[in-house]
Design an enzyme around this catalytic site. Structure first.
Site, PDB file in Angstrom:
ATOM      1  N   HIS A  18       0.829  -1.214   0.000  1.00 24.15           N
ATOM      2  CA  HIS A  18       0.000   0.000   0.000  1.00 24.15           C
ATOM      3  C   HIS A  18       0.858   1.258   0.000  1.00 24.15           C
ATOM      4  O   HIS A  18       0.502   2.262  -0.626  1.00 24.15           O
ATOM      5  CB  HIS A  18      -0.944  -0.007   1.205  1.00 24.15           C
ATOM      6  N   SER A 101      -6.716  -1.583  -0.287  1.00 24.24           N
ATOM      7  CA  SER A 101      -6.163  -0.909  -1.470  1.00 24.24           C
ATOM      8  C   SER A 101      -7.183  -0.059  -2.239  1.00 24.24           C
ATOM      9  O   SER A 101      -6.865   1.076  -2.627  1.00 24.24           O
ATOM     10  CB  SER A 101      -5.490  -1.916  -2.402  1.00 24.24           C
ATOM     11  N   GLU A 119     -13.537  -7.396  -7.755  1.00 20.74           N
ATOM     12  CA  GLU A 119     -13.573  -8.324  -6.619  1.00 20.74           C
ATOM     13  C   GLU A 119     -14.628  -9.380  -6.904  1.00 20.74           C
ATOM     14  O   GLU A 119     -15.801  -9.051  -7.105  1.00 20.74           O
ATOM     15  CB  GLU A 119     -13.874  -7.554  -5.324  1.00 20.74           C
ATOM     16  N   ASP A 148     -13.509 -10.971 -13.107  1.00 19.96           N
ATOM     17  CA  ASP A 148     -12.267 -11.692 -12.832  1.00 19.96           C
ATOM     18  C   ASP A 148     -11.101 -10.715 -13.033  1.00 19.96           C
ATOM     19  O   ASP A 148     -10.929 -10.146 -14.117  1.00 19.96           O
ATOM     20  CB  ASP A 148     -12.169 -12.864 -13.812  1.00 19.96           C
ATOM     21  N   GLY A 149     -10.315 -10.521 -11.986  1.00 21.52           N
ATOM     22  CA  GLY A 149      -9.222  -9.548 -12.048  1.00 21.52           C
ATOM     23  C   GLY A 149      -8.178  -9.898 -13.094  1.00 21.52           C
ATOM     24  O   GLY A 149      -7.565  -9.012 -13.694  1.00 21.52           O
ATOM     25  N   ASP A 169      -2.966  -8.019  -6.889  1.00 22.69           N
ATOM     26  CA  ASP A 169      -2.767  -8.528  -5.525  1.00 22.69           C
ATOM     27  C   ASP A 169      -3.623  -9.775  -5.294  1.00 22.69           C
ATOM     28  O   ASP A 169      -4.548  -9.761  -4.472  1.00 22.69           O
ATOM     29  CB  ASP A 169      -3.145  -7.387  -4.546  1.00 22.69           C
TER      30      ASP A 169
HETATM   31  C1  LIG Z   1      -5.121 -10.295  -1.123  1.00 21.82           C
HETATM   32  S1  LIG Z   1      -6.820  -9.956  -1.245  1.00 21.82           S
HETATM   33  C2  LIG Z   1      -6.897  -8.317  -1.807  1.00 21.82           C
HETATM   34  C3  LIG Z   1      -6.502  -7.276  -0.830  1.00 21.82           C
HETATM   35  C4  LIG Z   1      -6.595  -5.875  -1.377  1.00 21.82           C
HETATM   36  N1  LIG Z   1      -5.899  -5.780  -2.666  1.00 21.82           N
HETATM   37  C5  LIG Z   1      -5.968  -4.896  -0.424  1.00 21.82           C
HETATM   38  O1  LIG Z   1      -4.754  -4.674  -0.523  1.00 21.82           O
HETATM   39  O2  LIG Z   1      -6.683  -4.325   0.402  1.00 21.82           O
HETATM   40  C6  LIG Z   1      -7.275 -10.823  -2.705  1.00 21.82           C
HETATM   41  C7  LIG Z   1      -8.746 -10.647  -3.077  1.00 21.82           C
HETATM   42  O3  LIG Z   1      -8.934 -11.159  -4.388  1.00 21.82           O
HETATM   43  C8  LIG Z   1     -10.227 -11.739  -4.460  1.00 21.82           C
HETATM   44  N2  LIG Z   1     -10.192 -12.623  -5.632  1.00 21.82           N
HETATM   45  C9  LIG Z   1      -9.791 -13.906  -5.742  1.00 21.82           C
HETATM   46  N3  LIG Z   1      -9.763 -14.304  -7.020  1.00 21.82           N
HETATM   47  C10 LIG Z   1     -10.159 -13.230  -7.765  1.00 21.82           C
HETATM   48  C11 LIG Z   1     -10.301 -12.996  -9.157  1.00 21.82           C
HETATM   49  N4  LIG Z   1     -10.022 -13.967 -10.052  1.00 21.82           N
HETATM   50  N5  LIG Z   1     -10.687 -11.781  -9.567  1.00 21.82           N
HETATM   51  C12 LIG Z   1     -10.971 -10.801  -8.678  1.00 21.82           C
HETATM   52  N6  LIG Z   1     -10.852 -10.962  -7.340  1.00 21.82           N
HETATM   53  C13 LIG Z   1     -10.449 -12.152  -6.888  1.00 21.82           C
HETATM   54  C14 LIG Z   1     -10.400 -12.416  -3.131  1.00 21.82           C
HETATM   55  O4  LIG Z   1     -11.770 -12.605  -2.842  1.00 21.82           O
HETATM   56  C15 LIG Z   1      -9.714 -11.405  -2.197  1.00 21.82           C
HETATM   57  O5  LIG Z   1     -10.662 -10.504  -1.679  1.00 21.82           O
END
Ligand SMILES: C[S@@+](CC[C@H](N)C(=O)[O-])C[C@H]1O[C@@H](n2cnc3c(N)ncnc32)[C@H](O)[C@@H]1O
Length: 282
Positions: A18, A101, A119, A148-149, A169
């Protein structure tokens, strides 16, 4: 998807990721041109540090809680700590909430900037959408998407703004998340070679990290900066021994700022004498 960031919010890994993301955003915002911020794995956006999840692991106590009294604050940490203290409601040395984030990055938007936050997990998505609706009158626009990220890395790039900060992330629940990170980043970079990418990775088994570095070293993108913080030595299947960031197209000041501040983070965040920090350019 079992990962819940509430157990880890504000830990040493969040601090590094962050701080760097906020600093890069502040740097990019100095240029008067619109910016896309893409947060591919955004989480819920806000975490209750007085709640049972944060209390169970206590990870924030060895992370952000060790930095709240920092004075003076080095430039690398300045935008981050200012946002965390304000958004998290810091008072009398305590921090009741931790901004994730998307909230930290939404806070740095200017008029004309956009944040796209992806998300997939329904509850986290709902919480994030609710949180972002509350900032409706603030600068910039925010879209919270149940996309999907990994797919967003290509579907949103290149952006019409021609400038983007991209935070990747993922939760690393799947065994192939390391190779997927490299593969999807390289594909996104080919589509948008001038984008600024920040890729987070865990350090548990060193061989996986070495393989990631080797793949990137043997690939096209140049000017990749790697910053790592290590808390514990050795190999582990489960314990987070350390973490790292791959930064593509970093601002030219970032390497010097990391050189100045990684030792401070190491001293503050490491309980043992085994802490390490590395900064390398691939
Ligand atoms: C490490 S956490 C994120 C933390 C956030 N980036 C932060 O720093 O505050 C990972 C997140 O990705 C989500 N996730 C898992 N697979 C995903 C995907 N294919 N696309 C989008 N989100 C996903 C999970 O539900 C989780 O909330």
């Amino acid at each position: 998807m079992n990962y819940r960031h509430a157990y880890h919010a504000g830990n040493f890994a969040d601090v590094l990721k962050h701080a760097v993301a906020c600093r890069i955003q502040a740097y990019m915002a100095a240029k008067a041109k619109p910016l896309l911020v893409l947060d591919t794995h955004a989480g819920a956006g806000a975490y209750d540090l007085t709640g049972p999840e944060a209390d169970r692991t206590g990870e924030y106590r060895d992370g952000i809680a060790r930095l709240l009294d920092l004075d003076p604050v080095p430039p690398l940490l300045d935008p981050y700590l200012e946002r965390v203290r304000r958004l998290g409601g810091a008072r009398n040395g305590a921090l009741p909430a931790y901004p994730g984030s998307p909230w930290l990055l939404a806070d740095g938007l200017r008029d004309g900037d956009r944040l796209v936050a992806c998300e997939l997990e329904p509850t986290a998505h709902q919480d994030l959408a609710h949180l972002m609706r509350r900032r409706a009158n603030q600068p910039g626009t925010v879209k919270v998407r149940a996309d999907d990220g990994w797919a967003a890395l290509t579907s949103f790039l290149p952006p019409p703004e021609r400038r983007a900060l991209v935070l990747v992330d993922p939760p690393y629940e799947a065994a192939d998340d390391f190779p997927r990170l490299a593969e999807r980043f390289l594909k996104a970079h080919r589509r948008f070679p001038t984008g600024v990418f920040v890729l987070w990775y865990p350090v548990k088994q060193r061989s996986r990290v070495d393989a990631l570095h080797a793949t990137l070293r043997n690939s096209d993108p140049k000017n990749l900066l790697i910053a790592e913080l290590g808390l514990y030595p050795g190999e582990s299947d489960s314990r987070l021994n350390g973490c790292g960031l791959v930064i593509a197209n970093p601002p030219y000041t970032l390497a010097d700022e990391l050189t100045e501040t990684l030792p401070l983070l190491n001293t503050r965040l490491t309980k043992t004498t085994t802490g390490t920090h590395h900064l390398i350019t691939l």
